[in-house]
Scaffold this active site. Sequence first.
Site, short mmCIF file in Angstrom:
data_model
loop_
_atom_site.label_atom_id
_atom_site.label_comp_id
_atom_site.label_asym_id
_atom_site.label_seq_id
_atom_site.Cartn_x
_atom_site.Cartn_y
_atom_site.Cartn_z
N HIS A 124 0.81 -1.22 0.00
CA HIS A 124 0.00 0.00 0.00
C HIS A 124 0.85 1.27 0.00
CE1 HIS A 124 0.31 -0.15 4.56
NE2 HIS A 124 0.50 1.13 4.34
N ASP A 160 -0.39 -7.56 1.62
CA ASP A 160 0.20 -6.21 1.67
C ASP A 160 1.72 -6.30 1.77
OD1 ASP A 160 0.46 -3.50 1.78
OD2 ASP A 160 -0.41 -3.26 3.79
N GLY A 178 3.30 6.36 9.30
CA GLY A 178 4.71 6.52 8.96
C GLY A 178 5.53 5.28 9.23
N SER A 236 4.38 2.20 8.37
CA SER A 236 4.02 1.19 7.37
C SER A 236 5.23 0.71 6.57
CB SER A 236 3.00 1.75 6.39
OG SER A 236 1.70 1.51 6.82
N GLY A 237 5.21 -0.57 6.26
CA GLY A 237 6.28 -1.16 5.48
C GLY A 237 7.47 -1.61 6.30
#
Length: 317
Positions: free
Chosen positions: A81, A129, A226, A228-229
């Site tokens: 995402h 994701d 912030g 995410s990932g």
Amino acid sequence: MKLNITLSAAGVILLYIAGSLCQSDVCGRAPISNRIVGGENATAGYWPWQVSIHVTVQGIDFGHFCGGTLITKDWVLSAAHCFQWFNASYIVMYFGRMNQSGSNPYETNMTAIRNINHPNFTYSNFDNDIALIQLSSSVSFSDYIRPVCLAAAGSVFAAGTESWVTGWGLLKPNDTELPKILQEVMIPVVNDSDCYNAYGGVNISITSNMICAGLLNQGGKGPCQGDSGGPISSRKGSLWIQAGIVSFGIQCADPTFPTVFARVSQYQDWIKSYMGSNQPGFVAFNAASNSIFKSVPNLFPLFLTFYFIPFSLFLTS
């Protein structure tokens, strides 16, 4: 991220090497080491696989927008995402970074030549994701820059398994600025059924491709926009294994809704298919379930505003 309280698990963690381990001599080892909502500043070298992903347009750096992890000298792992609006030409990745504004003596940066989102990623419930980013050139490993080990297919992270999340996400909900220093926080894995029941109240399906973590009925610690990932990782001895990728949640560090992560072990074959001869280090992780952190039955889901964790996609502001 949200106070780093030392948590301990009574369960014995059994870990063994499995699959192809071309990176086994370096993956998951942080030579310098023997927060995120409720967390604290990390120390340089403690998380040498952490990546800060920036968006740069026509030479202008718009700053950190997602995290990632270095998995080989040529590839970074992140969340799908994060890359729905940016392709590889806009991405700059920073390795060995601690401070988003000050000096980073051990840092290097790389551009990307392509990003690959999982073909079955869907916004309907954020299933699959996961994304891969190929570097424009190989990064050199050091004590401050090296790859993480990835959870191999079939790995088990039982409820209560101690897990660490790292990133530059907001320190509390509704903050207007990201922290400057990399944050770290420890939260336990949450039982799959408890996570499923919690999100059922807002019509979000928790699938086998997801793993959940957080402090149920307590909250106050966990990823925020912030982050995410970025990784959630667990440790055995000196070896760190990435269990998941920060994906989504309901509010930051919420006491009722644990944070949901893409379950890395589900994607071993998909990841390996792009790596060629330089494969990541895959490690099978199995944690006993008799942890001091117990699953919490009879959750009462609240219909709260759903949010994406990346700072740039915060929908409730």
